[in-house]
Design a protein around this motif. Structure first.
Motif, PDB file in Angstrom:
ATOM      1  N   ASP A 137       0.801  -1.219   0.000  1.00 18.32           N
ATOM      2  CA  ASP A 137       0.000   0.000   0.000  1.00 18.32           C
ATOM      3  C   ASP A 137       0.835   1.271   0.000  1.00 18.32           C
ATOM      4  O   ASP A 137       0.327   2.342  -0.338  1.00 18.32           O
ATOM      5  N   THR A 138       2.117   1.199   0.367  1.00 16.12           N
ATOM      6  CA  THR A 138       2.959   2.388   0.355  1.00 16.12           C
ATOM      7  C   THR A 138       3.490   2.627  -1.057  1.00 16.12           C
ATOM      8  O   THR A 138       4.157   1.771  -1.637  1.00 16.12           O
ATOM      9  N   TRP A 139       3.195   3.801  -1.585  1.00 15.97           N
ATOM     10  CA  TRP A 139       3.637   4.186  -2.928  1.00 15.97           C
ATOM     11  C   TRP A 139       5.038   4.751  -2.795  1.00 15.97           C
ATOM     12  O   TRP A 139       5.267   5.765  -2.139  1.00 15.97           O
ATOM     13  N   TRP A 140       6.021   4.095  -3.408  1.00  7.77           N
ATOM     14  CA  TRP A 140       7.415   4.465  -3.184  1.00  7.77           C
ATOM     15  C   TRP A 140       8.112   4.840  -4.490  1.00  7.77           C
ATOM     16  O   TRP A 140       7.646   4.544  -5.583  1.00  7.77           O
ATOM     17  N   SER A 141       9.276   5.466  -4.345  1.00  6.46           N
ATOM     18  CA  SER A 141      10.121   5.814  -5.472  1.00  6.46           C
ATOM     19  C   SER A 141      11.564   5.798  -5.006  1.00  6.46           C
ATOM     20  O   SER A 141      11.868   6.307  -3.924  1.00  6.46           O
ATOM     21  N   GLY A 142      12.466   5.213  -5.792  1.00 11.51           N
ATOM     22  CA  GLY A 142      13.871   5.271  -5.417  1.00 11.51           C
ATOM     23  C   GLY A 142      14.684   4.123  -5.974  1.00 11.51           C
ATOM     24  O   GLY A 142      14.191   2.996  -6.082  1.00 11.51           O
ATOM     25  N   THR A 143      15.935   4.425  -6.289  1.00  6.23           N
ATOM     26  CA  THR A 143      16.829   3.412  -6.834  1.00  6.23           C
ATOM     27  C   THR A 143      17.113   2.316  -5.818  1.00  6.23           C
ATOM     28  O   THR A 143      17.078   1.124  -6.134  1.00  6.23           O
ATOM     29  N   LEU A 144      17.384   2.700  -4.566  1.00  8.60           N
ATOM     30  CA  LEU A 144      17.703   1.705  -3.554  1.00  8.60           C
ATOM     31  C   LEU A 144      16.475   0.890  -3.166  1.00  8.60           C
ATOM     32  O   LEU A 144      16.571  -0.319  -2.932  1.00  8.60           O
ATOM     33  N   LEU A 145      15.309   1.537  -3.099  1.00  6.65           N
ATOM     34  CA  LEU A 145      14.087   0.783  -2.851  1.00  6.65           C
ATOM     35  C   LEU A 145      13.803  -0.172  -4.010  1.00  6.65           C
ATOM     36  O   LEU A 145      13.334  -1.300  -3.808  1.00  6.65           O
ATOM     37  N   GLY A 146      14.108   0.275  -5.219  1.00  4.41           N
ATOM     38  CA  GLY A 146      13.946  -0.599  -6.366  1.00  4.41           C
ATOM     39  C   GLY A 146      14.848  -1.812  -6.304  1.00  4.41           C
ATOM     40  O   GLY A 146      14.456  -2.925  -6.686  1.00  4.41           O
ATOM     41  N   GLU A 147      16.068  -1.608  -5.813  1.00  4.15           N
ATOM     42  CA  GLU A 147      16.973  -2.750  -5.637  1.00  4.15           C
ATOM     43  C   GLU A 147      16.421  -3.723  -4.604  1.00  4.15           C
ATOM     44  O   GLU A 147      16.524  -4.942  -4.756  1.00  4.15           O
ATOM     45  N   ARG A 148      15.842  -3.185  -3.533  1.00  9.22           N
ATOM     46  CA  ARG A 148      15.234  -4.059  -2.535  1.00  9.22           C
ATOM     47  C   ARG A 148      14.055  -4.818  -3.130  1.00  9.22           C
ATOM     48  O   ARG A 148      13.846  -6.007  -2.832  1.00  9.22           O
ATOM     49  N   ALA A 149      13.277  -4.175  -3.986  1.00 12.64           N
ATOM     50  CA  ALA A 149      12.158  -4.851  -4.633  1.00 12.64           C
ATOM     51  C   ALA A 149      12.654  -6.046  -5.445  1.00 12.64           C
ATOM     52  O   ALA A 149      12.064  -7.130  -5.408  1.00 12.64           O
ATOM     53  N   ARG A 150      13.749  -5.857  -6.171  1.00 17.45           N
ATOM     54  CA  ARG A 150      14.324  -6.963  -6.940  1.00 17.45           C
ATOM     55  C   ARG A 150      14.796  -8.082  -6.012  1.00 17.45           C
ATOM     56  O   ARG A 150      14.514  -9.265  -6.234  1.00 17.45           O
ATOM     57  N   ASP A 151      15.540  -7.690  -4.981  1.00 22.54           N
ATOM     58  CA  ASP A 151      16.089  -8.680  -4.058  1.00 22.54           C
ATOM     59  C   ASP A 151      14.979  -9.437  -3.325  1.00 22.54           C
ATOM     60  O   ASP A 151      15.051 -10.665  -3.166  1.00 22.54           O
ATOM     61  N   TRP A 152      13.985  -8.708  -2.850  1.00 26.35           N
ATOM     62  CA  TRP A 152      12.889  -9.307  -2.084  1.00 26.35           C
ATOM     63  C   TRP A 152      12.128 -10.316  -2.945  1.00 26.35           C
ATOM     64  O   TRP A 152      11.747 -11.398  -2.482  1.00 26.35           O
ATOM     65  N   THR A 153      11.916  -9.963  -4.209  1.00 26.53           N
ATOM     66  CA  THR A 153      11.242 -10.896  -5.117  1.00 26.53           C
ATOM     67  C   THR A 153      12.065 -12.165  -5.301  1.00 26.53           C
ATOM     68  O   THR A 153      11.526 -13.283  -5.259  1.00 26.53           O
ATOM     69  N   ARG A 154      13.375 -12.021  -5.476  1.00 23.53           N
ATOM     70  CA  ARG A 154      14.234 -13.199  -5.622  1.00 23.53           C
ATOM     71  C   ARG A 154      14.219 -14.054  -4.358  1.00 23.53           C
ATOM     72  O   ARG A 154      14.153 -15.286  -4.425  1.00 23.53           O
TER      73      ARG A 154
END
Length: 356
Positions: free
Chosen positions: A239-256
């Motif tokens: 539900d939190t709408w986010w923006s950011g390169t480091l948050l994006g990296e976490r999104a990739r890592d978390w999915t993996r």
């Protein structure tokens, strides 16, 4: 995070469509319901799940005429399901986890519909990873990952040897996989259906516009700076709408981490894990078939800035990327081939996804 432009006006847009649709169906005058098994309600071949007005409106504009069927427990902004003569229906849940779960539960436990053989297609817009797609790209997912079920440490106090302040609940560092105690952290969709949907739509020419072209050119690398296409990659809910390169990296890592390396993150939205969990509970009551759930998300804005741009600017000026209009249009262009394949060849699809 997921673009939600003018939610209030979106509700009015959808309500306006409902106002010009046919007279709401009732138990005593609904011809389709009368012809169906009375104990199960009106049969539905495809249920398109949108989250707010414009996402549903694009289907209503193309596949009518529609019959409006009110359902107790749906969002007060979108209180009816719309169904056409092909037994294709469109519902709108309202935005966010809570609205999605509540609306899907109301739908699936309503006596108005027979959903036992229904194919459900979530079709919504999302933020998109510029290394996996671009604004306007439409992505079919195989994994649904919840970004919100994590521990978080204040970003100003992250341990020196960590690259993020996020970690799985009851883990010791950001790289460990949690025990999935919530049971909603990650879901795997039917890959056979996802592959069929992708095969049917992969060569579709998607809509584009000059504003989006200018926005994506600033990224200077593919696929961010290329025209939109239909792709396959996975989606992250929170539900939190986010923006950011480091948050994006976490999104990739978390999915993996949550998919044991099998999932590839590319879109971020608010509802899909909640939607799937509600469908899962309906499936446990033998009201729906979880093998018939597909998820399509179209990129309306980038989840991180281009080089030289701040994350704040990327977030606050997301509408300047020009992706909203084309993402909405491309939901229909990418999703309709699957819808039409199902209803046109129903004898092949009724008992399950045909072998390719």
């Amino acid at each position: 995070m997921l673009t939600r432009i003018l939610a209030a006006s979106a509700a009015l847009t959808f309500a306006a469509c409902a106002a010009v649709s046919t007279v709401p169906a009732r138990a005593d005058d609904d011809t389709a319901t009368q012809s169906a098994d009375a104990s199960h309600g009106r049969p539905v071949k495809v249920m398109i799940i949108s989250m707010f007005g414009p996402e549903g409106q694009v289907w209503l504009d193309h596949l009518g005429p529609w019959q409006e069927i009110p359902v107790d427990g749906l969002s007060p902004d979108y209180p009816s399901v719309h169904c056409n003569k092909q037994d294709v229906c469109v519902m709108t849940t309202g935005m966010g986890h809570a609205n999605a779960a509540a609306s899907i539960m109301a739908l699936t436990f309503s006596q108005r519909f027979d959903l036992r053989h229904t194919y459900f297609m979530v079709a919504g817009i999302a933020g998109i990873d510029p290394q996996r797609g671009t604004v306007g790209s439409a992505a079919w997912a195989k994994y649904l990952v919840d970004f919100g079920i994590q521990w978080e440490i204040d970003a100003r106090e992250i341990p020196a040897n960590w690259n993020t302040g996020y970690l799985g609940i009851n883990t010791q560092n950001p790289t460990q996989k949690p025990s999935l105690d919530y049971r909603t952290e990650v879901f795997q969709l039917n890959s056979q259906l996802a592959d069929a949907a992708f095969a049917l739509s992969r060569n579709v020419t998607l809509t584009d516009n000059a504003q989006a072209q200018a926005a994506r050119a600033r990224y200077g690398y593919a696929p961010a700076d290329l025209p939109p296409t239909v792709i396959q990659c996975d989606t992250l809910a929170g539900d939190t709408w986010w923006s950011g390169t480091l948050l994006g990296e976490r999104a990739r890592d978390w999915t993996r981490i949550l998919t044991d390396g099998k999932g590839v993150y590319c879109t971020t939205q608010q509802e899909d894990n909640a939607t799937y969990e509600a469908l899962k509970r309906a499936a446990s009551a033998h009201r729906v078939d979880l093998n018939r759930v597909a998820v399509l998300r179209a990129g309306s804005d980038f989840d991180r800035p281009y080089a030289g741009q701040t994350s704040a600017d990327n977030l606050l000026n997301y509408a300047a990327q020009g992706g909203f209009t084309i993402a909405i249009a491309n939901l229909f262009l990418a999703g309709n081939p699957l819808v039409q394949q199902i209803v046109t060849h129903w004898s092949q699809w009724r008992e399950g996804v045909p072998q390719q």
